[in-house]
Design an enzyme around this catalytic site. Sequence first.
Site, PDB file in Angstrom:
ATOM      1  N   GLY A 381       0.822  -1.198   0.000  1.00 32.50           N
ATOM      2  CA  GLY A 381       0.000   0.000   0.000  1.00 32.50           C
ATOM      3  C   GLY A 381       0.855   1.246   0.000  1.00 32.50           C
ATOM      4  O   GLY A 381       2.074   1.191   0.180  1.00 32.50           O
ATOM      5  N   PRO A 382       0.240   2.397  -0.192  1.00 36.86           N
ATOM      6  CA  PRO A 382       0.973   3.675  -0.209  1.00 36.86           C
ATOM      7  C   PRO A 382       1.597   3.963   1.153  1.00 36.86           C
ATOM      8  O   PRO A 382       1.202   3.391   2.176  1.00 36.86           O
ATOM      9  CB  PRO A 382      -0.123   4.694  -0.556  1.00 36.86           C
ATOM     10  CG  PRO A 382      -1.270   3.902  -1.083  1.00 36.86           C
ATOM     11  CD  PRO A 382      -1.199   2.563  -0.443  1.00 36.86           C
ATOM     12  N   PRO A 383       2.557   4.887   1.206  1.00 35.32           N
ATOM     13  CA  PRO A 383       3.142   5.272   2.492  1.00 35.32           C
ATOM     14  C   PRO A 383       2.103   5.891   3.407  1.00 35.32           C
ATOM     15  O   PRO A 383       1.195   6.590   2.965  1.00 35.32           O
ATOM     16  CB  PRO A 383       4.216   6.305   2.097  1.00 35.32           C
ATOM     17  CG  PRO A 383       4.509   6.031   0.655  1.00 35.32           C
ATOM     18  CD  PRO A 383       3.228   5.540   0.060  1.00 35.32           C
ATOM     19  N   GLY A 384       2.254   5.624   4.699  1.00 31.03           N
ATOM     20  CA  GLY A 384       1.386   6.251   5.688  1.00 31.03           C
ATOM     21  C   GLY A 384       0.045   5.589   5.887  1.00 31.03           C
ATOM     22  O   GLY A 384      -0.828   6.156   6.537  1.00 31.03           O
ATOM     23  N   GLY A 386      -0.380   2.664   7.474  1.00 31.18           N
ATOM     24  CA  GLY A 386      -0.397   1.854   8.692  1.00 31.18           C
ATOM     25  C   GLY A 386       0.170   0.460   8.542  1.00 31.18           C
ATOM     26  O   GLY A 386      -0.156  -0.410   9.352  1.00 31.18           O
ATOM     27  N   LYS A 387       1.029   0.213   7.576  1.00 29.67           N
ATOM     28  CA  LYS A 387       1.563  -1.134   7.364  1.00 29.67           C
ATOM     29  C   LYS A 387       2.483  -1.555   8.515  1.00 29.67           C
ATOM     30  O   LYS A 387       2.316  -2.620   9.100  1.00 29.67           O
ATOM     31  CB  LYS A 387       2.317  -1.204   6.029  1.00 29.67           C
ATOM     32  CG  LYS A 387       1.460  -0.886   4.806  1.00 29.67           C
ATOM     33  CD  LYS A 387       2.232  -1.044   3.523  1.00 29.67           C
ATOM     34  CE  LYS A 387       3.351  -0.046   3.394  1.00 29.67           C
ATOM     35  NZ  LYS A 387       2.887   1.343   3.318  1.00 29.67           N
ATOM     36  N   THR A 388       3.437  -0.693   8.827  1.00 33.34           N
ATOM     37  CA  THR A 388       4.396  -1.041   9.882  1.00 33.34           C
ATOM     38  C   THR A 388       3.729  -1.051  11.249  1.00 33.34           C
ATOM     39  O   THR A 388       3.956  -1.959  12.056  1.00 33.34           O
ATOM     40  CB  THR A 388       5.564  -0.044   9.873  1.00 33.34           C
ATOM     41  OG1 THR A 388       6.166  -0.030   8.581  1.00 33.34           O
ATOM     42  CG2 THR A 388       6.611  -0.445  10.901  1.00 33.34           C
ATOM     43  N   SER A 704      -3.266   3.598 -18.769  1.00 35.97           N
ATOM     44  CA  SER A 704      -4.592   4.051 -18.331  1.00 35.97           C
ATOM     45  C   SER A 704      -4.912   5.488 -18.746  1.00 35.97           C
ATOM     46  O   SER A 704      -6.040   5.941 -18.562  1.00 35.97           O
ATOM     47  CB  SER A 704      -4.703   3.931 -16.808  1.00 35.97           C
ATOM     48  OG  SER A 704      -3.746   4.747 -16.176  1.00 35.97           O
ATOM     49  N   LYS A 747      -7.878   5.605  -7.582  1.00 43.76           N
ATOM     50  CA  LYS A 747      -8.212   6.660  -8.537  1.00 43.76           C
ATOM     51  C   LYS A 747      -9.532   7.332  -8.178  1.00 43.76           C
ATOM     52  O   LYS A 747      -9.675   8.565  -8.269  1.00 43.76           O
ATOM     53  CB  LYS A 747      -8.277   6.077  -9.949  1.00 43.76           C
ATOM     54  CG  LYS A 747      -6.927   5.613 -10.476  1.00 43.76           C
ATOM     55  CD  LYS A 747      -7.049   4.956 -11.834  1.00 43.76           C
ATOM     56  CE  LYS A 747      -5.695   4.474 -12.349  1.00 43.76           C
ATOM     57  NZ  LYS A 747      -5.782   3.799 -13.653  1.00 43.76           N
TER      58      LYS A 747
END
Length: 807
Positions: A381-384, A386-388, A704, A747
């Site tokens: 997923g994108p940064p920020g 909540g992955k970590t 796209s 998107k």
Amino acid sequence: MFVPVVSSRVRRKVAKQAEATRGEPRKAAEISIPGELPIIPGGETVLYPAIIVPLSAENEQTLKLIDEAMAGDKTVGVFAQAAAETDLPQRLHRTGTAALITRMFRMPDGSVRALLQGLSRISIEEVTQTEPYLKAKVVPILEQPPEKSTEMEAMSRNLAALFQRVISLSPDLSEEVSLAVANISDPGRLADFASAHLNLSTQERQQVLETIAVGERVTMVTGFLNRELEILELGSKIKSQVKDEMSKGQREFYLREQLKAIQKELGEVDERAAEINEFRARIEKAQLPEEARKEAERELDRLSRMNPQAAEYAISRTYLDWIASMPWSRSTQDNMDIGQTAMILDEDHYGLEKVKERILEYLAVRKLKQDMRGPILCFVGPPGTGKTSMGHSIARAMGRKFVRLSLGGIRDEAEIRGHRRTYVGALPGRIIQSLRRADSNNPVFMLDEIDKVGADFRGDPSAALLEVLDPEQNHAFSDHYLEVPFDLSKVMFITTANLVDPIIPALRDRMEILELPGYGEAEKLNIAKGFLLPRQLKEHGLSPVQLQLTDEAVRGIIRYYTREAGVRGLERQIGAICRKVARRVAQGTAETAVVTEEHLREYLGHRRIRYEVAGEADEIGVATGLAWTESGGDVLFVEATLMQGKGSLILTGKLGEVMQESARAALSYARSRAAELGIDADFYGKTDVHIHIPAGAIPKDGPSAGVTMAVALVSALTKRPVPRAIGMTGEITLRGKVLPVGGIKEKVLAAHRAGLKTVVLPKDNENDLEEVPQYVREQLQFVLVERIDEVIGAVLKEKPGMVGATI
């Protein structure tokens, strides 16, 4: 019931009996055997002629039988039992032994102890009485003495020699039995005597009793003796080996204890010996697997013989320290309360339902199957987003320790697998080092930024991770430094990435991909109020009373000061507000602050992002496209302009090869449909076309933008403006078809953040709208198209109306 011959008194009687009856045995005809005898069921005991066995009787029937026999001629019949399913007469073997009650003793508890001496083999002809005890007509079985021959003598001597050998090896047979064997000269009696003292089954003993021919009986018992001798010799060999090993260990222990006592008396302390003993104790306590234990003991023996001044001494000592410190058998207890785990996950993170559901599923299966291997998950997923932090939350919810290893920028394979001990300063890889710090063999192990692993001449770390992240192989992970397998199957590995494409296919195939898409405005509002603001207040020493942020202020920060898929920028801006309020509180100029949307300029400065893109004027040759980036979705503008020229196509904006091909395809479509679109058929021969996408410093690529380029180009050619409130995405073909694309959720969220009202999507992407939050779908209008003609008809109008499938 019968008891075995175990007392020395009985053994002496056997020896005396053999001495007294030395020579030819008495014939069965010389022994007075009554025609009818009381029958004692012998259970699993088989009595042979001339053998004395003790009898213990407690039940009423047997006591009465013995009393009446003692009052008469003291003779009884003893028969072993064949089966337990039938009545007593049918359970008895047909061949037994007539016996004489030589002695009887009454015990204080009313039971009777007696000695029975076998007289002759007998067989039952007819049962005459069953109550109060069994009685039957019997016939003595005559046993003819064998003819004296060299063969029989050899068989008899071989039998006696084998039996003497068995007596010497068996701990249950005394020297008195050996003396008795030497005094028996009759082959038949010798076979019976040996059979009575061998460890045979009831069936084998009965088989000997029923064998009347002396030669056959001697051969049969010889076979049993050979088998018993083989078992005893093997047992003796095993016992000798164990004794030697125990003696060696006891000797070493004794010598070490003596050495300790001497050193203690002299007041000396051997630091090297103390260190060796400490390592030995640590290795024993660590409960190493067999292979690792052997390697550790081998290295410890090598260390004990090594000079402490040698260069290898420190290397060997460091290696043993690593071996003894690893958590080979140390683990934490999982929290199997699924409800509590779900509550903890919800406390720490808003949304992310797919990830939470996967963790709860793992716990449910783990609760049913204790030896389940740990999953290999990959959060993309994108940064920020909540992955970590989700990894921390999972570890806390499951009651496990948390380990994080950042893979960003790692280019050396040895960072994963370690260096071999031949190198100076060699150490294990980061996997083993992290597990040692965790002191647990089942932590939650997060491999952060796995998509940013590099590779150079020192190897490919991604290839080294193949074994770590493969459930079929990681139970025996081999580090170059340890050189013994370590079990990683209990570890719960979680990797994170912003993009899936940079991960090598073999590694990607080993992981379960879980996507963490960007957040919408409503989700960010909830995250800010429930998580970000309380955390920033705590970090800046403020209370909820001293600083209050209204919902409108948070929305203003989201719209005008951040444009991201995650919430890092949002938290940064909230932190900036907290700092300014903390300064005022510390200076005493204010005690509390309520920040509304009107106050944002005072705290954060002028607005950095234009939110209402839809409010700008419609233009000819400018179309709004939707793009997917590492940080989530975004909007981009495609500009097309016409100039006099010779039919050149100019592409600018740092476009990738795929995007340039999409622009050529859009131009070819416009030329092929010139008549239908109302365009001069030979426009391309005298007109140059220039297509530009702003933000020229940022590389752009992908198919796209094909629909957006085609709309911008047709708008420039037909002089019809494109509404800025309409965003679009989709790949086009030369035949005018609109093909599906990826990243629909990101998107659509970008379109919602930018204030667009309508989104044009490929028809085949309709199912992807289910992942878009409900509140976003309600605020946008979607046009699903299959051909570019539908897009042109829906977008390029003086007063745009909706054509095509609208939902």
